[in-house]
Write a protein that holds these residues in place. Structure first.
Motif, short mmCIF file in Angstrom:
data_model
loop_
_atom_site.label_atom_id
_atom_site.label_comp_id
_atom_site.label_asym_id
_atom_site.label_seq_id
_atom_site.Cartn_x
_atom_site.Cartn_y
_atom_site.Cartn_z
N ALA A 114 2.50 27.15 20.95
CA ALA A 114 2.33 25.80 20.40
C ALA A 114 2.89 25.73 18.98
CB ALA A 114 0.85 25.43 20.41
N PRO A 115 3.14 24.52 18.46
CA PRO A 115 3.66 24.39 17.09
C PRO A 115 2.80 25.10 16.05
CG PRO A 115 3.85 22.30 18.24
CD PRO A 115 3.08 23.22 19.15
N GLU A 116 1.49 25.08 16.22
CA GLU A 116 0.63 25.75 15.25
C GLU A 116 0.79 27.27 15.30
OE1 GLU A 116 -2.11 24.19 18.63
OE2 GLU A 116 -0.35 23.51 17.47
N ASP A 117 1.19 27.80 16.48
CA ASP A 117 1.48 29.23 16.59
C ASP A 117 2.71 29.58 15.77
OD1 ASP A 117 -0.66 29.59 18.37
OD2 ASP A 117 0.60 29.07 20.09
N LEU A 118 3.71 28.72 15.83
CA LEU A 118 4.93 28.96 15.05
C LEU A 118 4.62 28.90 13.56
CD1 LEU A 118 7.47 26.74 17.06
CD2 LEU A 118 6.64 29.05 17.55
N ASP A 119 3.74 28.00 13.17
CA ASP A 119 3.35 27.90 11.76
C ASP A 119 2.63 29.16 11.30
OD1 ASP A 119 4.43 25.37 11.67
OD2 ASP A 119 2.51 24.34 11.98
N ARG A 120 1.76 29.69 12.16
CA ARG A 120 1.03 30.90 11.79
C ARG A 120 1.98 32.08 11.65
NH1 ARG A 120 -3.29 34.33 15.44
NH2 ARG A 120 -3.78 35.89 13.85
N THR A 133 5.13 31.96 10.87
CA THR A 133 5.91 31.74 9.65
C THR A 133 5.11 32.18 8.43
OG1 THR A 133 7.09 29.86 10.63
CG2 THR A 133 7.07 30.01 8.22
N GLU A 134 3.83 31.85 8.39
CA GLU A 134 2.98 32.21 7.26
C GLU A 134 2.87 33.74 7.14
OE1 GLU A 134 -0.39 33.59 5.18
OE2 GLU A 134 -0.41 33.53 7.37
N ILE A 135 2.75 34.43 8.28
CA ILE A 135 2.67 35.89 8.26
C ILE A 135 3.96 36.49 7.72
CG2 ILE A 135 2.53 37.94 9.72
CD1 ILE A 135 0.61 36.37 11.53
N SER A 136 5.10 35.98 8.19
CA SER A 136 6.39 36.54 7.76
C SER A 136 6.64 36.33 6.28
CB SER A 136 7.53 35.93 8.59
OG SER A 136 7.70 34.56 8.27
N GLN A 137 6.12 35.24 5.73
CA GLN A 137 6.36 34.95 4.32
C GLN A 137 5.59 35.89 3.38
OE1 GLN A 137 8.62 32.76 3.07
NE2 GLN A 137 9.21 32.57 5.22
N ARG A 138 4.67 36.67 3.93
CA ARG A 138 3.92 37.61 3.10
C ARG A 138 4.77 38.82 2.69
NH1 ARG A 138 -1.87 38.17 6.29
NH2 ARG A 138 -2.26 35.95 6.62
N SER A 139 5.81 39.10 3.45
CA SER A 139 6.63 40.28 3.17
C SER A 139 7.39 40.10 1.87
CB SER A 139 7.62 40.53 4.32
OG SER A 139 8.51 41.57 3.98
N ARG A 140 7.46 41.19 1.11
CA ARG A 140 8.22 41.18 -0.13
C ARG A 140 9.70 41.47 0.10
NH1 ARG A 140 4.42 45.37 -3.26
NH2 ARG A 140 4.67 46.34 -1.22
N HIS A 141 10.09 41.60 1.37
CA HIS A 141 11.48 41.90 1.72
C HIS A 141 12.04 40.75 2.55
CE1 HIS A 141 11.22 46.17 0.41
NE2 HIS A 141 9.94 45.94 0.66
N PRO A 142 12.71 39.80 1.91
CA PRO A 142 13.21 38.61 2.63
C PRO A 142 14.09 38.95 3.82
CG PRO A 142 13.42 38.33 0.25
CD PRO A 142 13.03 39.75 0.47
N GLU A 143 14.84 40.05 3.74
CA GLU A 143 15.76 40.39 4.83
C GLU A 143 15.03 40.79 6.11
OE1 GLU A 143 14.88 44.25 2.73
OE2 GLU A 143 15.21 42.15 2.18
N SER A 153 7.75 39.32 15.57
CA SER A 153 6.60 40.17 15.89
C SER A 153 5.30 39.38 15.78
CB SER A 153 6.56 41.37 14.95
OG SER A 153 7.67 42.22 15.17
N ALA A 154 5.22 38.51 14.80
CA ALA A 154 4.02 37.67 14.65
C ALA A 154 3.86 36.73 15.84
CB ALA A 154 4.09 36.88 13.35
N LEU A 155 4.98 36.22 16.37
CA LEU A 155 4.91 35.39 17.57
C LEU A 155 4.33 36.17 18.75
CD1 LEU A 155 8.31 33.43 17.52
CD2 LEU A 155 6.04 32.56 16.90
N SER A 156 4.73 37.45 18.86
CA SER A 156 4.20 38.26 19.95
C SER A 156 2.70 38.47 19.78
CB SER A 156 4.94 39.61 20.02
OG SER A 156 4.65 40.43 18.92
N LEU A 157 2.23 38.58 18.54
CA LEU A 157 0.80 38.75 18.29
C LEU A 157 0.00 37.52 18.71
CD1 LEU A 157 -1.70 40.13 17.09
CD2 LEU A 157 -1.02 39.23 14.85
N VAL A 158 0.41 36.35 18.24
CA VAL A 158 -0.37 35.15 18.56
C VAL A 158 -0.29 34.84 20.05
CG1 VAL A 158 -0.19 34.19 16.24
CG2 VAL A 158 1.56 33.62 17.92
N GLY A 159 0.86 35.12 20.66
CA GLY A 159 0.99 34.90 22.11
C GLY A 159 0.11 35.84 22.91
#
Length: 383
Positions: free
Chosen positions: A26-32, A34-44, A52-58
């Motif tokens: 769902a759209p809220e899964d994509l938002d979650r 995105t929020e997890i990925s933004q925590r990384s200090r390595h943009p690349e 990987s976060a999508l696989s977790l919420v799914g």
């Protein structure tokens, strides 16, 4: 609708039914995610972390559908911790009914060979009861689950070692029956599946046998080119440099750089060599940290065997700042951990050290681990 019709008209795939082992996000899964990925200090690395976060919420949604009363905890998931998310995108420490599950996002399609980070199998902190490969189709926002592998069915002969820090496993080694996984999660006790207890020791022997060793005796024998070619620098005083070496300043670490460290060790009772310090050093990165490792020869005590030598391994930041709390520094031989130290607090020290004793030809491995970040073992050092 026949399979032949779908194959001849690929656009019809959009209307094919979703497998019962797939989840539409769902759209809220994509938002979650995105929020997890933004925590990384390595943009690349954020895109891979996002997948990987999508696989977790799914996977969470799939479990909630299949086992509504399952106790699911993501509190210790490595991908939710910024340091871990920067280094490994495998999702470790997902807890379901007391079982540790490792989710491995393998791309948008399943191949015959899966690459699993070594630490997720070897590490005491990251090893799981079950390993679950998941594909993510980011265009259609669908994750699919492809079987599972029990920790206690993994045999050393299954683990094809990869120099990149991954084990190569055949998909045929995974059980495709996910109903069996659900049954185990509901009916089995976690204690029934053993997890690694001494992961660093078992991993050390493999690395000693597979990776070429750095021969510390090359320094003693003045075979400096062999060390320089593999990225090491010499620790020595200016006056001891041979004329041929004086033009290669970039390959030298001044002995004065570690004088204060050695004096500190002497004050704490560690026997070191003062005159014309013999040693090598190397710069490298781990968990986003710019580190420098020094290896210097040391003086043995009067009671030491005649053929026994001593080395001191010293780790510090390249810029001289204090090391982060939670950093583990460990030296092992082929059989066991010889010594390990951990930075306990942020104000504790700007360096950490271990000492090892051995005979010529003996090999040692240096392992680092920062909190839940995947451990790093450097190439073996041979006396």
């Amino acid at each position: 609708m026949s399979d032949d019709l779908i194959k001849s008209n690929p656009w019809l795939n959009e209307f094919s039914p979703i497998s019962e082992d797939s989840i539409v996000l769902a759209p809220e899964d994509l938002d979650r995610a995105t929020e997890i990925s933004q925590r990384s200090r390595h943009p690349e690395k954020r895109w891979q972390i996002y997948l990987s976060a999508l696989s977790l919420v799914g996977f969470e949604h799939w479990l909630e559908q299949k086992i509504p009363k399952a106790k699911i905890s993501t509190n210790e998931c490595t991908i939710l911790e910024p340091p871990s998310a920067s280094t490994s995108t495998a999702i470790c420490n997902l807890n379901v009914n007391g079982f540790k599950i490792c989710l491995v996002e393998v791309g948008s399609f399943l191949s015959e060979t899966l690459f699993i980070p070594k630490a997720t199998i070897d590490s005491i902190d990251l090893a799981a009861h079950f390993y679950v490969p998941i594909t993510v189709n980011e265009e259609s926002n669908v994750i699919s689950i492809h079987g599972f592998l029990r920790q206690d069915t993994i045999h050393p002969t299954m683990l094809s070692s990869e120099s990149t820090g991954f084990y190569a496993l055949s998909i045929a080694q995974f059980d495709p029956n996910l109903d069996r996984l659900l049954l185990l999660l509901e009916c089995l006790e976690p204690q029934a599946i053993s997890l690694p207890k001494k992961a660093v020791e078992t991993r050390t022997l493999d690395r000693i046998l597979v990776k070429p060793a750095v021969k510390f005796k090359h320094w003693v024998q003045q075979q400096w080119n062999e060390l320089i070619e593999i990225g090491w620098k010499l620790i020595t005083s200016e006056k001891s440099l041979a004329g041929a070496m004086r033009s290669t300043r970039l390959d030298v670490i001044p002995a004065s750089e570690i004088d204060l460290i050695l004096k500190s060790l002497q004050q704490s009772g560690v026997r070191t060599t003062n005159k014309d310090q013999r040693g090598i050093g190397k710069d490298f990165e781990y968990a986003g940290l710019a580190l420098r490792l020094y290896i210097v020869s040391a003086t043995n005590s009067a009671s030491s065997p005649v053929d026994e030598n001593s080395m001191i391994f010293i780790l510090k930041f390249q810029n001289g700042e204090n090391l982060p709390p939670g950093l583990l520094f460990q030296v092992s031989d082929a059989e066991k951990v010889l010594e390990e130290r951990t930075i306990e607090s942020e104000e504790e020290s700007d360096f950490i050290y271990c000492q090892a004793f051995g005979i010529p030809g003996e090999q040692f491995c240096i392992t680092l681990q920062l909190n839940q970040t995947a451990a790093l073992t450097l190439e073996p050092i041979e006396l």
